[in-house]
Motif scaffolding. Structure first.
Motif, PDB file in Angstrom:
ATOM      1  N   VAL A  56      38.179  43.463  33.551  1.00 28.95           N
ATOM      2  CA  VAL A  56      40.129  43.902  34.292  1.00 28.95           C
ATOM      3  C   VAL A  56      39.597  44.194  35.952  1.00 28.95           C
ATOM      4  O   VAL A  56      39.293  45.560  35.812  1.00 28.95           O
ATOM      5  CB  VAL A  56      40.435  45.080  33.327  1.00 28.95           C
ATOM      6  CG1 VAL A  56      42.070  45.417  33.958  1.00 28.95           C
ATOM      7  CG2 VAL A  56      41.036  43.973  31.864  1.00 28.95           C
ATOM      8  N   THR A  62      41.527  38.736  35.940  1.00 32.53           N
ATOM      9  CA  THR A  62      41.485  39.164  34.674  1.00 32.53           C
ATOM     10  C   THR A  62      40.913  38.656  34.056  1.00 32.53           C
ATOM     11  O   THR A  62      42.176  37.289  33.927  1.00 32.53           O
ATOM     12  CB  THR A  62      42.755  40.519  34.373  1.00 32.53           C
ATOM     13  OG1 THR A  62      42.507  41.345  35.445  1.00 32.53           O
ATOM     14  CG2 THR A  62      42.542  40.303  33.176  1.00 32.53           C
ATOM     15  N   GLN A 145      37.117  48.425  32.736  1.00 32.59           N
ATOM     16  CA  GLN A 145      38.345  48.156  33.226  1.00 32.59           C
ATOM     17  C   GLN A 145      38.045  48.979  34.947  1.00 32.59           C
ATOM     18  O   GLN A 145      37.739  50.448  34.466  1.00 32.59           O
ATOM     19  CB  GLN A 145      39.443  48.870  32.759  1.00 32.59           C
ATOM     20  CG  GLN A 145      40.869  49.262  33.162  1.00 32.59           C
ATOM     21  CD  GLN A 145      41.901  49.052  32.323  1.00 32.59           C
ATOM     22  OE1 GLN A 145      42.040  48.152  30.951  1.00 32.59           O
ATOM     23  NE2 GLN A 145      42.369  50.330  32.119  1.00 32.59           N
TER      24      GLN A 145
END
Length: 204
Positions: A56, A62, A145
């Motif tokens: 991400v 992503t 992320q």
């Protein structure tokens, strides 16, 4: 009783050693991931993700980690320089899975003279939040992320450029790929007669 105590101590030591080994392997994954981006080395970068790993990077990208590896290394190969520093890894291991929070600083220098009138230096900093999994004895990223904490962009009309021989390179010609053989290609001696700061002022 003494034998039971000794056995318990040995088992505890084995657990502690395994924990240390697992954390060291995870740190190696984090460091190699940064190197793979900086050296525009998709093969190295893919080694840090499981095949179904997920990245991400928000609006940049992503999706699948291996696809991200191809995407980002194509991008970084076009930059004058890309530099990632990853520090302060905090690793929580729970059986075959681990959560890691790692601080990062990333710096890129790209020639944008036609559009913006100079080179653009972008510095971003934040943290990588990773879920890693140990599969078949190997730790890799299953989910990553970014948590962005800040960014700065500067237009540099006339950046200092180190001599080509001294520069890092965004590919496998970078001197780091020589490993220990780098010592066999040492340059000739050069006395620092002018001093470091005088030499820096002479950079083109």
């Amino acid at each position: 009783m003494a034998q039971d105590t000794t056995s318990s101590q040995v088992q505890d030591l084995v657990r502690r050693l395994q924990l240390l080994e697992d954390k060291e392997q995870i740190r190696e994954v984090l460091y190699r991931n940064a190197r793979g981006v900086d050296r525009a080395d998709p093969a190295l970068l893919k080694e840090t993700y499981h095949p179904d790993g997920y990245e991400v990077h928000w609006e940049t990208f992503t999706g699948n980690g291996h696809e991200f590896s191809d995407f980002i290394t194509t991008e970084t190969a076009t930059a004058r320089s890309v530099y990632h520093s990853v520090t302060n890894p905090l690793i929580d291991i729970q059986d075959h899975r681990a959560f890691s929070e790692t601080a990062y600083t990333a710096r890129t220098l790209v020639d944008r003279t036609p559009e913006l009138g100079g080179w653009v230096e972008v510095v971003v900093w934040g943290r990588c939040l990773d879920v890693l999994e140990k599969r078949d004895g190997v730790w890799r990223i299953a989910y990553r992320q970014l948590a962005r904490d800040g960014a700065k962009r500067t237009i540099v009309p006339d950046p200092l450029v180190p001599p080509a021989l001294t520069c890092g390179r965004p590919d496998r010609t970078d001197p780091s790929y020589l490993g220990m053989a780098i010592a066999e290609r040492r340059p000739p001696q050069q006395a620092g007669k002018d001093g470091m700061f005088v030499a820096q002022r002479h950079l083109p």
